[in-house]
Scaffold this active site. Structure first.
Site, short mmCIF file in Angstrom:
data_model
loop_
_atom_site.label_atom_id
_atom_site.label_comp_id
_atom_site.label_asym_id
_atom_site.label_seq_id
_atom_site.Cartn_x
_atom_site.Cartn_y
_atom_site.Cartn_z
N CYS A 1 1.09 -0.91 -0.51
CA CYS A 1 -0.48 0.17 0.18
C CYS A 1 0.52 1.04 0.14
O CYS A 1 1.99 1.78 1.09
CB CYS A 1 -0.93 -0.03 1.10
SG CYS A 1 -2.14 1.83 1.41
N CYS B 1 -14.87 -8.17 20.51
CA CYS B 1 -14.03 -7.73 19.15
C CYS B 1 -12.50 -7.45 19.87
O CYS B 1 -11.53 -6.38 19.95
CB CYS B 1 -13.89 -6.78 18.94
SG CYS B 1 -15.21 -5.94 19.55
#
Ligand code: SAH
Length: 452
Positions: free
Chosen positions: A72, A409
């Protein structure tokens, strides 16, 4: 004490919750950005404190075994993918180790099996949701992502983790800003209109919704934006979300439809969902199915059970389980999400699912006091990162279900809560990490507990 700009050689042993490499040198703890466990780096001190320092890796002296060159272009400056310097294998073993460490050390659960993390075959372009801040930069209007630990916008044309095609929406918004004269929000002064661009796509239906978060109730010449958006693959609607508060919180309460549909639809397995822009929805559609299948199997349903799904969002897990249970009761704090959940039950013709709005720790004790017949056989919880309120865990223990399925999470708060449930008479049977967020430090986990 270190001084600013000093160069220090340090070997990185761990990684923080926000993705900085952690190392120790000269009696200090160093938090080093762009460094991963196993690296030895030369780091420049950015901020020195009494016991720790913030630093940035300037030179990799010895690279870690799993170090890669990120694909990226904004890796390192964008705060999104903290693990872009690690191979996918290295990311997975890091998440595995983190889950195990939490379960063993915070939870004190030495014998609970932590199963091998369920990974993605293709860990890129998976995200179904983008959230891009808009603001001014030295070089004019900026649309992109926040840099790590800051609100400086790193201009981004495309994110490798989002579905291919989302970049057309960003380009359309950029053009709109140029032709409409719409003012960008300035966090310092609280002036300007456009704050964030949100986009969400149903992976199964390919429907895309675009929502602009605005400091006000309107945008200039909205048709100039819709003209540009409506031809883009999948775009079904454009709406505004009103957020006039001086806050870090992205979304406001009110959503104003402009063109087309405010919601999108998607399906998981054979359940269809309608999703509002303000409702929580899992960001990784491939792993979402893996996660829910795991939760379903841990719930051990035979068709006769009363199941409670706490922190239920738009009712995804509830409805996924409803086909296998006698009755499902969902509780969720966001009103839009509860409205979505009710509509979703109807849409799927699931008459055995009902939903209540409010904080689980308040609503659950009230419901059970009013009607003891709804005592659960199975409780599913899926709280935000801070985990469950202690009082909710105590209520669950009092309700005495046969099983508890804990979807989490954050493995640290999961481990804390597993300890409480363990001490309260439940055996943690297994813990299954699921990689929902390739590239990021976040770890998703499902744990099964049975009454002793
Ligand atoms: N199970 C859902 C949503 C999980 S995210 C899914 O898989 O899609 C966690 C949800 O908890 C969010 O929808 C959030 O709005 C909700 N929430 C946060 N605090 C809450 C509380 N105290 N009581 C009930 N719900 C809460």
């Amino acid at each position: 004490m270190y001084t600013k700009n000093q160069l220090v050689t340090v070997t990185i042993g761990d990684i923080s919750d926000t993705g900085e490499g952690i190392g120790h040198a000269d009696g200090f703890t160093l938090f080093v950005s762009r460094a991963i466990p196993g690296d030895t780096v030369r780091a420049r001190i950015l901020k020195a404190k009494k016991t720790y320092a913030i630093a940035k890796a300037e030179e990799i002296i010895t690279p870690a075994a799993g170090r890669v060159v990120p694909e990226c272009p904004v890796a390192g400056s964008c705060g999104g993918c903290q693990l872009s310097y690690m191979s996918y294998e290295a990311q997975l073993s890091l998440k595995q180790k983190k889950t195990e460490d939490c379960v063993r050390r915070i939870g004190g659960l030495a014998d609970v099996p932590v199963l091998p993390i369920l990974s993605m075959e293709n860990p890129k372009a998976y995200r179904n949701k983008g959230q891009f801040p808009v603001g001014s930069s030295q070089n004019g209007p900026a649309l992109g992502f926040y840099a790590g630990h800051s609100h400086r916008i790193v201009p981004t044309e495309q994110c490798m983790m989002l579905w291919p095609g989302h970049e057309k929406i960003l380009a359309a918004v950029r053009e709109y800003i140029a032709v409409s004269g719409a003012k960008l929000y300035d966090e310092e002064s609280g002036k300007g209109i456009l704050r964030h661009v949100l986009m969400r796509r149903g992976a199964a239906t390919r429907e895309v919704s675009v929502c602009l978060v605005v400091n006000g109730r309107s945008i200039p010449k909205p048709e100039l934006l819709w003209e540009r958006l409506r031809g883009i693959d999948g775009v079904v609607g454009l709406c505004l979300n009103v957020n006039t508060a001086k806050t870090n919180v992205i979304l406001g309460r009110e959503t104003i439809p402009l063109f087309g549909s405010v919601t999108i639809t998607d399906s998981v397995g054979d359940v269809m969902f309608e999703i509002s822009p303000t409702s929580f929805y899992q960001v990784n559609p491939v792993q979402m199915k893996v996660l829910y299948d795991t939760a379903l199997s841990y719930a051990g349903l035979t068709g006769n059970e009363v199941v409670w799904d706490l922190y239920c969002g738009i009712g995804t897990i509830s409805l996924f389980l409803a086909k296998h249970a006698r009755r499902v009761i969902g509780v969720e704090i966001v009103p839009d999400a509860v409205a979505d959940a009710k509509a979703n039950a109807k849409r799927n013709n699931l008459q055995n699912a009902e939903f209540y709005c409010g904080a689980a720790e308040e609503v659950v004790p009230e419901l059970i006091a009013n009607d003891p017949s709804i005592k659960p056989d199975v409780v599913v919880v899926d709280p935000p990162r801070k985990g469950c309120e202690k009082s909710l865990l105590e209520t669950i223990l009092r309700m005495n279900p046969t099983r508890i399925v804990y979807v989490s999470c954050d493995p640290a708060t999961l481990a804390r809560d597993l300890r409480i449930l363990s001490d309260g008479g439940y055996r943690a049977v297994r813990v299954q990490p699921v990689d929902q967020f390739p590239g990021s430090v976040h770890v998703e986990t499902v744990a099964e507990l049975q009454r002793r």
